[in-house]
Design an enzyme around this catalytic site. Structure first.
Site, PDB file in Angstrom:
ATOM      1  CD  GLU A  84      -1.845  -2.349   1.344  1.00  0.00           C
ATOM      2  OE1 GLU A  84      -0.734  -2.633   1.854  1.00  0.00           O
ATOM      3  OE2 GLU A  84      -2.698  -3.208   1.086  1.00  0.00           O
ATOM      4  CG  HIS A 115     -11.303  -6.247   7.152  1.00  0.00           C
ATOM      5  ND1 HIS A 115     -10.246  -6.856   7.770  1.00  0.00           N
ATOM      6  CD2 HIS A 115     -11.092  -6.440   5.820  1.00  0.00           C
ATOM      7  CE1 HIS A 115      -9.458  -7.413   6.865  1.00  0.00           C
ATOM      8  NE2 HIS A 115      -9.952  -7.178   5.670  1.00  0.00           N
TER       9      HIS A 115
HETATM   10  C1  LIG Z   1      -2.540  -4.525   4.259  1.00  0.00           C
HETATM   11  C2  LIG Z   1      -3.519  -5.359   3.541  1.00  0.00           C
HETATM   12  N1  LIG Z   1      -3.702  -5.191   2.224  1.00  0.00           N
HETATM   13  C3  LIG Z   1      -4.597  -5.925   1.552  1.00  0.00           C
HETATM   14  C4  LIG Z   1      -5.334  -6.876   2.191  1.00  0.00           C
HETATM   15  C5  LIG Z   1      -6.382  -7.662   1.431  1.00  0.00           C
HETATM   16  N2  LIG Z   1      -5.975  -9.042   1.254  1.00  0.00           N
HETATM   17  C6  LIG Z   1      -6.381 -10.000   2.113  1.00  0.00           C
HETATM   18  S1  LIG Z   1      -5.726 -11.476   1.761  1.00  0.00           S
HETATM   19  C7  LIG Z   1      -4.902 -10.862   0.442  1.00  0.00           C
HETATM   20  C8  LIG Z   1      -4.054 -11.766  -0.374  1.00  0.00           C
HETATM   21  C9  LIG Z   1      -2.980 -12.381   0.421  1.00  0.00           C
HETATM   22  O1  LIG Z   1      -2.309 -13.350  -0.287  1.00  0.00           O
HETATM   23  P1  LIG Z   1      -1.222 -14.258   0.366  1.00  0.00           P
HETATM   24  O2  LIG Z   1      -0.296 -13.434   1.195  1.00  0.00           O
HETATM   25  O3  LIG Z   1      -0.600 -15.047  -0.708  1.00  0.00           O
HETATM   26  O4  LIG Z   1      -1.992 -15.208   1.386  1.00  0.00           O
HETATM   27  P2  LIG Z   1      -3.114 -16.268   1.082  1.00  0.00           P
HETATM   28  O5  LIG Z   1      -4.411 -15.539   1.122  1.00  0.00           O
HETATM   29  O6  LIG Z   1      -2.818 -16.878  -0.230  1.00  0.00           O
HETATM   30  O7  LIG Z   1      -3.046 -17.241   2.203  1.00  0.00           O
HETATM   31  C10 LIG Z   1      -5.148  -9.510   0.297  1.00  0.00           C
HETATM   32  C11 LIG Z   1      -4.602  -8.678  -0.783  1.00  0.00           C
HETATM   33  C12 LIG Z   1      -5.113  -7.027   3.562  1.00  0.00           C
HETATM   34  N3  LIG Z   1      -5.796  -7.918   4.287  1.00  0.00           N
HETATM   35  N4  LIG Z   1      -4.219  -6.273   4.199  1.00  0.00           N
END
Ligand SMILES: Cc1ncc(C[n+]2csc(CCOP(=O)(O)OP(=O)(O)O)c2C)c(N)n1
Ligand SMILES: Cc1ncc(C[n+]2csc(CCOP(=O)(O)OP(=O)(O)O)c2C)c(N)n1
Ligand SMILES: [Mg+2]
Ligand SMILES: [Mg+2]
Lengths: 334, 370, 370, 334
Positions: free
Chosen positions: D59, D128
């Site tokens: 971000e 959230h």
């Molecule tokens: C700071 C922040 N940015 C964006 C999000 C939204 N978000 C939640 S899960 C996710 C993807 C995460 O992917 P990964 O780290 O590969 O973990 P996975 O969900 O595959 O276990 C995003 C972008 C968030 N929770 N926090």
């Protein structure tokens, strides 16, 4: 003994570290360099590099690390080399500093102190002149405390370190060299009590941090004009000590709120709203705010001065308010 | 157009931590003079600021660049006027190399209305729209994503707007201390993914205020951190302007051609304390002495003499010429007007968009909505 | 104490991007059963949550762990009760592996007063002081510095307080998406500098919601990013619980002995959409099929049978036993009381320190002030 | 045509991208995935991956990148997948989004829009359910805008994109599926004007975003009780449209401020302070605030409900205020 503010803060830190091995300091240049304003000077010799930890320039990480460590039983004091730098750590301060205890259903406490210099200094420019109290005020779970003298700085910092809630402790760059006679032996002071910096009966000047001194100076000038102003130093910005405010207003029936943060979204708005809500009956004038302008702090000296509240501004406003009794800008009776 | 430059054969140089194999560009006399003068300008300008600071004409936190001139000159003098430079709080000399006038930089340090930022920014916040200098940032690492953004805009204008034939390149400067901040790696990754025209220049002067690089950094070779994020990296002797120029020219060319980012780690040293307020008590005299002996300006002067590009006399003349520019900047700043206090709020906001005007839609546009 | 385990000879495994040489630990029957049951618990628990979500008993954003069980089990089952685990929003199964009861996790998902966080946190915020589970964090990467902090506290307690004989280890879980966030590299560097007892586990399931790893990451091998920050790194087949256990055991041992951090990149896959609200339209059926064929539970069941540790019958029995635990958790959650609305403000603040009490100073203390 | 809020936002984005090739979208999953609330759905087919840029989860970096790009002539729309995530980008938003123009002496403009879902949804838990308007209110140089209907969402977003100042544009998670008949042809709306959502003459309900609908519902109930409440939707939280407020108060002489952010450091405090300062003569009752509690938003449904202001709370407070005319809690005449 006579001590400057930075010495008082140094005493407090050293005493608490001595008293409790769980207390440690984390930040940039807090160790070998001694802290940018010398608050942790030489502590690393006494307590070691680990308890006085020099970190890389990673505000979000070291703040989060300190919060994590506090969940595991330590009591870290996080130094922001300048409080403004902790904007980089905003997420850790708010989500985890402020909310983690609640989110975990009370299982983990976050006894950290986040302290460092802030406020408008001498021509430090927009980024180094920030007043984070206004940026952090809405975060639930945090206490916001602002010392204003060597005496209260020492007692408050010690209490902040012992408090089990996260405390953001704002020191003012321009107050570090303020000198005062303080007790030799250690003492603590309550984090949530306002201080009457100067008693008076005609009007209450509600202020904090450096503005306490601005108001005191204004009060001294007003005294010569026959106006007896009370200077109420909030000390705690969150929560606000409404009891003390009410007591003062029951005596003076008038107040001016003086702050260094800018008007929009500032601390003064909150104070004003709360005063209206709880002390309206005690007032016979509408409260007034004197704030910095809604402008990034400019570098140029004249512009910088034009942004902040000065003693003459306070004097003028007080005189105006005292004179306007019965004037137009008053809440009409229903 | 810059005269042809070729690359010399490898030369061994002693560096603080290993023996560094550095190639130098081969420059002609005119270019050599230009580089020399730019470094001298940087040095004299900073020395003048120090004087003015102690006289109370310049205030705030002031960070001087002495010792690192070969990096600013070596990198920025490879750039075109439309290229971008993004710097830190140690930004005066970068600004000068980028073509900003000594007058507007000095006036900014004085906080005058004639300063590049009209006295609003001060030492740590040099900006110039005319020279694509963005900017002077006071917070560690915050300039890196901004630089990514100007590089992104270059690529975007060429690919998605077609308004630019080739790409402006962005050079982003940061320190060894900043290189431990994670934002750098986020930017590496994105620059590499999009093959953005950006050159990251770490000026590794071994210290971040009172924190020595070795204490703050698990693996001190910063150039090793580019490749795992897709950024080819090179280490260079930051006290040798021709060596810096060699790697910078290649990196800038590559960037401009759309072949993506490069990280340059320039090993250098600051000859003064961190800022003019820094007592500078932690750096050992021996360390300082070793680096002072490698003064990039002195060294380059010797090189020029050896190559027959200059004599002691011409070098002195050059210095004198620069001194006049610097003195003139002080005179200019002294005699410039202060900003008016009633204008303090100017520049916070720009004009609002005036909504509600009837939209001018062509009949073709209108068909789309039918 | 865990029974002796040895490491088997290398075995070739097909992985999505390269052929991976993985060592597996050799476990005895009891350990195998424990691992199997833990994975089955994870799977069944998540399937049950999905049901309860569609029934409207569980709300909010809910991220299931199906397919990745070998990582949670393989890593966390190497830990001691006093070791710390730090997780993301995909945290239920990590919590279970760490020993938190299915009841308290399910009740939290129901938002009940009996939930581990008393209904305040919900799916993304599992915490347990009893089990050193810290925690459940909803924001990408914010759990990493927190984990660094618990690891720091372990080292601190041993070195500066002398209150711990040996160190608790922290395992910090994150995803491939999170691995592009710079905070990770800040933490790598600090963990390495201080030799903190921490194991970073990247569960690389190739996707971050709708962003495929390959599109977001210039150099997709995440394990290559540890060494430039001083963190030895290893890649492992995340669909093979014994392979994960092999690398985790080593990493945990190393951490506990004060030999510093390790990064484990476990290649795995989530069998469901990102969250229960995700339509999961971007992942190709072929890709999903290939990974489903490598279901870690099925595979480990086969292995157990081959080793004579289990039969179809005993595996079924195990599943049935687990089903009861899961069913019981639902019953518990269903019948648990809601938190009282008037208690909504409970847990925001804890008791204030009462200042102004006379300090209890010993005469020795007093002498210091004389 | 009938459109939901997310469709209206989609229209606005597509139209502006069509109109000006410098407009682009930057954020997580805005491209292939179409945005977490479908505001940018399929735009990448039309405008390409570069103009609808899927970023890694960084971000601070992508916000800074967009700001840098805006200094170089682009007009990026930054989507926070959830506005809360932009706490990670607080430094870029405040120092560079808000202050860069000033710091550079007006040389560089920052025409970015920072938009995305926020507010208290349905059991999304503490992290959230954030209301960043309260966290960002004190930052100089930013405009804060909150749409509340499909109609105003479309017109406001278009204006925000065309405005040369940085605009933080807060959408509410619970409003994306709100449907409404809106014009077919494009239109823009002023960013700084409040909207009278429901005219009335007895009392003004000052609110924004989802609370507009809460207040409208309350007003409908009040109508049945013979009380005619005016619902004033601020739209712009910064600057506040005091002209419209004053006009309303000159008619109703009473107001209640209703907000979804928590009371301390909230938008309501600012509105209250400004109302007192500029409209005191128009009032015959003290203004009152109805805010969320100063508590991280809990996951549990009952607790979550206990935190926010509901229509019945508004009804109760209005009735109380209408009944208390001549009551005690009124500013006495001097
Ligand atoms: C700071 C922040 N940015 C964006 C999000 C939204 N978000 C939640 S899960 C996710 C993807 C995460 O992917 P990964 O780290 O590969 O973990 P996975 O969900 O595959 O276990 C995003 C972008 C968030 N929770 N926090
Ligand atoms: C976010 C942030 N944190 C801390 C600081 C304080 N600070 C100013 S300069 C500096 C050291 C930077 O060192 P380096 O990156 O090596 O650059 P150098 O000063 O050596 O040029 C620090 C910690 C800052 N300006 N911003
Ligand atoms: Mg340095
Ligand atoms: Mg993933």
């Amino acid at each position: 003994v006579e001590r400057t503010m930075f010495q008082a803060l140094h005493m407090a830190t050293a005493e608490e570290m001595e008293r409790d091995p769980a207390v440690c300091v984390v930040g940039e240049d807090v160790g070998h360099y001694g802290g940018s304003y010398k608050v942790t000077q030489q502590l690393h010799y006494r307590f070691g590099n680990f308890r006085v930890l020099d970190t890389p320039i990673v505000e979000n990480t070291f703040t989060g690390m300190a919060i994590g460590a506090s969940c595991a039983g330590l009591r870290p004091v996080i130094e922001g080399m300048n409080m403004g730098f902790l904007l980089m750590a905003y997420n850790q301060i708010s989500n985890n500093g402020g909310m983690l205890r609640y989110t975990s259903g009370g299982q983990f406490e976050v006894p950290v102190v986040i302290r460092g210099p802030g406020g408008i200094g001498k021509q430090l420019g927009p980024e180094h002149s920030q007043r984070l109290e206004a940026y952090l005020n809405a975060v639930p779970g945090l206490k916001l405390v602002m010392p204003s003298t060597p005496y209260n700085a020492r007692g408050l910092l010690k209490s902040a370190i012992r408090d089990n809630n996260p405390v953001v402790f704002f020191e003012h760059v321009l107050l570090y060299n303020l000198k005062e006679e303080i007790p030799l032996l250690p003492y603590t002071l309550p984090l949530d009590k306002a201080e009457i910096a100067r008693p008076g009966k005609d009007i209450t000047l509600i202020c904090y941090s450096r503005q306490r001194h601005v108001c005191t100076e204004a009060a001294n000038r007003l005294a010569k004009m026959g106006i007896d102003a009370e200077v109420l130093d909030l000390i705690s910005l969150k929560p606000i000590d409404l009891v003390s405010i009410k007591k003062s207003l029951q005596k003076t029936h008038k107040c001016i709120i003086v702050e260094e943060c800018s008007k929009t979204g500032g601390i003064g708005a909150d104070v004003m709203a709360q005063v209206i809500e709880t002390c309206a009956n005690d007032l016979d004038e509408l409260p007034m705010r004197l704030s910095s302008k809604d402008i990034p702090t400019p570098y140029n000296r004249l512009l910088e001065e034009a942004v902040v509240v000065k003693p003459e501004d306070v004097v003028n406003s007080v005189v105006w308010m005292m004179a306007s009794r019965g004037g137009v800008n008053v809440m009409p009776k229903p | 157009p810059a005269p042809m430059e070729t690359v010399e054969s490898a030369e061994l140089l002693a560096s603080k931590r290993n023996v560094l194999r550095t190639r130098r560009v081969n420059v002609d006399q005119k270019v050599a003079q230009m580089l020399y003068e730019d470094m001298v300008l940087g040095r004299q300008f900073e020395d003048m600021i120090a004087q003015m600071y102690y006289k109370g004409r310049v205030a705030g936190f002031v960070h001087l660049y002495n010792g690192q001139e070969a990096v600013s000159t070596g990198v920025i003098k490879c750039l075109r006027p439309d290229d971008y430079v993004s710097s830190t709080y140690r930004d005066h000399v970068h600004a000068l190399s980028k073509g900003m006038s000594a007058r507007e930089v000095m006036a900014e340090l004085y906080g005058k209305e004639t300063g590049c930022c009209k006295g609003r920014g001060g030492s740590m916040h040099m900006f110039s729209a005319e020279h694509n200098f963005v900017g002077g940032f006071a917070f560690i690492s915050e300039n890196i994503p901004i630089a990514l953004g100007t590089a992104f805009a270059s690529a975007y204008k060429r690919d998605s707007m077609g308004t630019a034939k080739d790409m402006s390149v962005t050079c982003c400067f940061l320190g060894d201390g900043a290189s431990n901040n994670g934002i750098l790696y986020e930017c590496f990754n994105m620059a590499s993914l999009m093959k953005l025209p950006i050159v990251f220049v770490v000026e590794n002067n071994s210290w971040a205020i009172g924190m020595s690089h070795i204490r703050s950094t698990a693996v001190p070779e910063i150039y090793k951190r580019g490749p795992p994020f897709g950024v080819p990296s090179v280490e260079v002797d930051g006290m040798d302007v021709l060596a810096v120029r060699a790697v910078a020219r290649e990196a800038v060319k590559k960037a401009r051609e759309g072949r993506g980012p490069t990280l340059i780690e320039a090993l250098t040293y600051r000859f003064r304390g961190h800022s003019l307020a820094d007592p500078d008590e932690l750096r050992a005299p021996l360390e300082k002495g070793a680096w002072l002996a490698r003064d990039p300006i002195e060294r380059f002067g010797e090189y020029m003499k050896k190559r027959g590009f200059a004599s002691d006399y011409t070098l002195k003349l050059a210095k004198k010429k620069i001194r006049e520019i610097v003195n003139d900047s002080v005179k200019f700043a002294e005699s410039s007007p202060e900003p008016k206090p009633e204008d303090v709020g100017k520049y916070v906001m720009t004009d609002d968009f005036q909504a509600g005007q009837p939209e001018n839609l062509s009949s073709e546009d209108l068909r789309k909505y039918a």
